[in-house]
Design an enzyme around this catalytic site. Structure first.
Site, mmCIF file in Angstrom:
data_model
loop_
_atom_site.group_PDB
_atom_site.id
_atom_site.type_symbol
_atom_site.label_atom_id
_atom_site.label_comp_id
_atom_site.label_asym_id
_atom_site.label_seq_id
_atom_site.Cartn_x
_atom_site.Cartn_y
_atom_site.Cartn_z
ATOM 1 N N TRP A 83 0.819 -1.221 0.000
ATOM 2 C CA TRP A 83 0.000 0.000 0.000
ATOM 3 C C TRP A 83 0.845 1.260 0.000
ATOM 4 O O TRP A 83 0.542 2.226 -0.704
ATOM 5 C CB TRP A 83 -1.021 -0.026 1.149
ATOM 6 C CG TRP A 83 -2.051 -1.063 0.839
ATOM 7 C CD1 TRP A 83 -2.260 -2.242 1.493
ATOM 8 C CD2 TRP A 83 -2.963 -1.069 -0.279
ATOM 9 N NE1 TRP A 83 -3.240 -2.972 0.863
ATOM 10 C CE2 TRP A 83 -3.689 -2.276 -0.217
ATOM 11 C CE3 TRP A 83 -3.234 -0.176 -1.322
ATOM 12 C CZ2 TRP A 83 -4.673 -2.611 -1.164
ATOM 13 C CZ3 TRP A 83 -4.207 -0.509 -2.259
ATOM 14 C CH2 TRP A 83 -4.915 -1.704 -2.173
ATOM 15 N N ASP B 294 -1.499 6.772 6.487
ATOM 16 C CA ASP B 294 -2.580 5.984 5.881
ATOM 17 C C ASP B 294 -3.026 4.943 6.909
ATOM 18 O O ASP B 294 -2.405 3.887 7.050
ATOM 19 C CB ASP B 294 -2.074 5.304 4.601
ATOM 20 C CG ASP B 294 -3.111 4.349 4.009
ATOM 21 O OD1 ASP B 294 -4.202 4.218 4.583
ATOM 22 O OD2 ASP B 294 -2.813 3.750 2.958
ATOM 23 N N LYS C 293 -12.837 -1.081 6.222
ATOM 24 C CA LYS C 293 -12.277 -2.119 7.085
ATOM 25 C C LYS C 293 -12.805 -1.949 8.512
ATOM 26 O O LYS C 293 -13.582 -2.757 8.981
ATOM 27 C CB LYS C 293 -10.763 -2.074 7.050
ATOM 28 C CG LYS C 293 -10.243 -2.316 5.633
ATOM 29 C CD LYS C 293 -8.822 -1.899 5.458
ATOM 30 C CE LYS C 293 -8.448 -1.754 4.010
ATOM 31 N NZ LYS C 293 -8.653 -2.971 3.220
HETATM 32 C C1 LIG Z 1 -3.426 0.378 4.000
HETATM 33 C C2 LIG Z 1 -4.268 0.560 2.774
HETATM 34 N N1 LIG Z 1 -4.147 1.699 2.059
HETATM 35 C C3 LIG Z 1 -4.874 1.911 0.956
HETATM 36 C C4 LIG Z 1 -5.777 0.983 0.504
HETATM 37 C C5 LIG Z 1 -6.585 1.259 -0.737
HETATM 38 O O1 LIG Z 1 -7.891 1.530 -0.340
HETATM 39 P P1 LIG Z 1 -9.048 1.807 -1.399
HETATM 40 O O2 LIG Z 1 -9.406 0.495 -1.994
HETATM 41 O O3 LIG Z 1 -10.132 2.395 -0.531
HETATM 42 O O4 LIG Z 1 -8.568 2.779 -2.385
HETATM 43 C C6 LIG Z 1 -5.949 -0.212 1.209
HETATM 44 C C7 LIG Z 1 -6.914 -1.230 0.744
HETATM 45 O O5 LIG Z 1 -6.979 -2.340 1.204
HETATM 46 C C8 LIG Z 1 -5.172 -0.419 2.372
HETATM 47 O O6 LIG Z 1 -5.295 -1.559 3.068
#
Ligand SMILES: Cc1ncc(COP(=O)(O)O)c(C=O)c1O
Length: 360
Positions: A103, A172, A196
């Site tokens: 991520w 994040d 989540k």
């Molecule tokens: C830590 C983290 N950041 C970003 C994201 C991306 O999220 P989104 O699908 O809402 O764009 C995720 C998705 O699982 C994540 O776990």
């Protein structure tokens, strides 16, 4: 009809408390004056109240101090990968990023579309199994901010400490927001996709210290513009009303459970149960360095990967759903978000022992 309760270990979208689902289902049919929640205007007094209460409840949960604003934006966490450089760079040329998993790697790639990204530390070389010590970070002098991912959802790597830097700290928290108390003033910006620990997919929550939002050299599309979103109370356009409504129910649920201290205690109990079961045998293995193990997402492998399919099939038959690891790493992964009861973690551990007895 299944005789076991179902426990959903999905990494996201993920388990929600039954009480929240029941209330949301009821509100879909009837929220106000014979209309369902997705049938009323986001400008109506009823939705205005949801907006106000969701912000007040989140402020209470996280003890958000003066000077911060809460924004609810569409586009999930990935939208924020772009919105952050757009809104925070100002005249600066670049920013620092700490890369500890897929991520943060994606956040780096997206930010690189807007600025000069300095990856100050990167643990890809050890397959994202550690958190790098801050003393090893190669920070630049002129960074507009430092971005990191306190919990990497795929690799199950979590920071147990908060970086101390001289520039605004951006986190994040998609997969660990509301999982434990934090000191919001340690951060300049916290963001999370809600799907989540908060609610149905479609929204990101952004908590931003207002003074770090910089006038941009380039035009920022309205839906990504923090200043405009703050001025319009996150309603520059039609927001994701259902997702927002269910998120507001979830904030109330967490408060009713005793808030973030209670969540932290439960989350630690669940994670301790599962790590103890993994560590007790060579049949299961978690690759993450002990001090960097996530409380939320616990990946593990079986000594013989040929047994993976059988493990998943038998687990599902016992009501233990969505245990397959992310497609990029394989093996298993159990996500233990706030809504997963301790009984769910215990049921998984019991099943793992039983499976080992049968196949070990
Ligand atoms: C830590 C983290 N950041 C970003 C994201 C991306 O999220 P989104 O699908 O809402 O764009 C995720 C998705 O699982 C994540 O776990």
């Amino acid at each position: 009809m299944m005789s076991h309760p179902i426990y959903n270990f999905c990494a996201g979208p993920s388990v929600m408390p039954p009480e929240v689902i029941a209330q949301a289902a009821q509100s879909l049919k009837h929220y106000h004056d014979g209309l369902g929640i997705i049938e009323i205007s986001h400008r109506s007094p009823e939705f205005m109240q949801i907006i106000a209460e969701s912000k007040a409840d989140l402020t209470q949960l996280l003890n958000i101090p003066e000077g911060y604003q809460i924004i609810f934006m569409q586009g999930g966490a990935t939208g924020q990968f772009s919105a952050i450089p757009m809104n925070l760079l100002g005249e600066a040329k670049g920013a620092d990023y700490i890369q500890t998993g897929v991520w943060s790697e994606k956040a780096v790639e997206e930010a690189a579309l807007y600025c000069d990204v300095n990856v100050a530390a990167n643990t890809k070389g050890n397959r994202y199994t550690t958190v790098p010590h801050q003393a090893s970070w190669q920070l630049r002098d002129d960074a507009a901010y430092l971005h990191y991912t306190p919990n990497e959802t795929i690799h199950g790597v979590e920071f147990t400490w908060v970086p101390k830097v001289d520039v605004p700290l951006v986190a994040d928290m998609s997969s660990n927001i509301l999982s434990q108390p934090i000191n919001v003033s340690d951060y300049a910006l916290i963001y999370a996709g809600v799907q989540k620990n908060i609610g149905p997919a479609g929204l990101a929550v952004v908590i931003v210290r207002e003074d770090i939002i910089k006038p941009s050299r380039h035009p920022i599309p309205t839906i990504w513009n923090y200043r405009k979103m703050i001025a319009e109370d996150s309603c520059c356009n039609t927001p994701a009303v259902f997702s927002w409504y269910v998120s507001s129910l979830m904030f109330k649920w967490v408060l009713a459970q005793g808030g973030l201290k209670a969540m932290a205690k439960r989350n630690k109990t669940k994670a301790d149960l599962l790590y103890a079961a993994i560590d007790a045998t060579d049949f299961y293995h978690n690759p993450v360095e002990a001090h960097s193990r996530s409380r939320m997402n616990i990946p593990f492998t079986l000594a013989d990967p040929k047994l993976d399919a059988e493990f998943l099939k038998k687990a599902q038959a016992q009501g233990l759903y969505n245990l397959a690891g992310h497609r990029s790493v394989g093996g298993m992964r159990a996500s233990l978000y706030n809504a997963m009861p301790i009984e769910g973690a215990q049921a998984l551990v019991d099943f793992m022992k039983e499976f080992e007895r049968a196949y070990g």
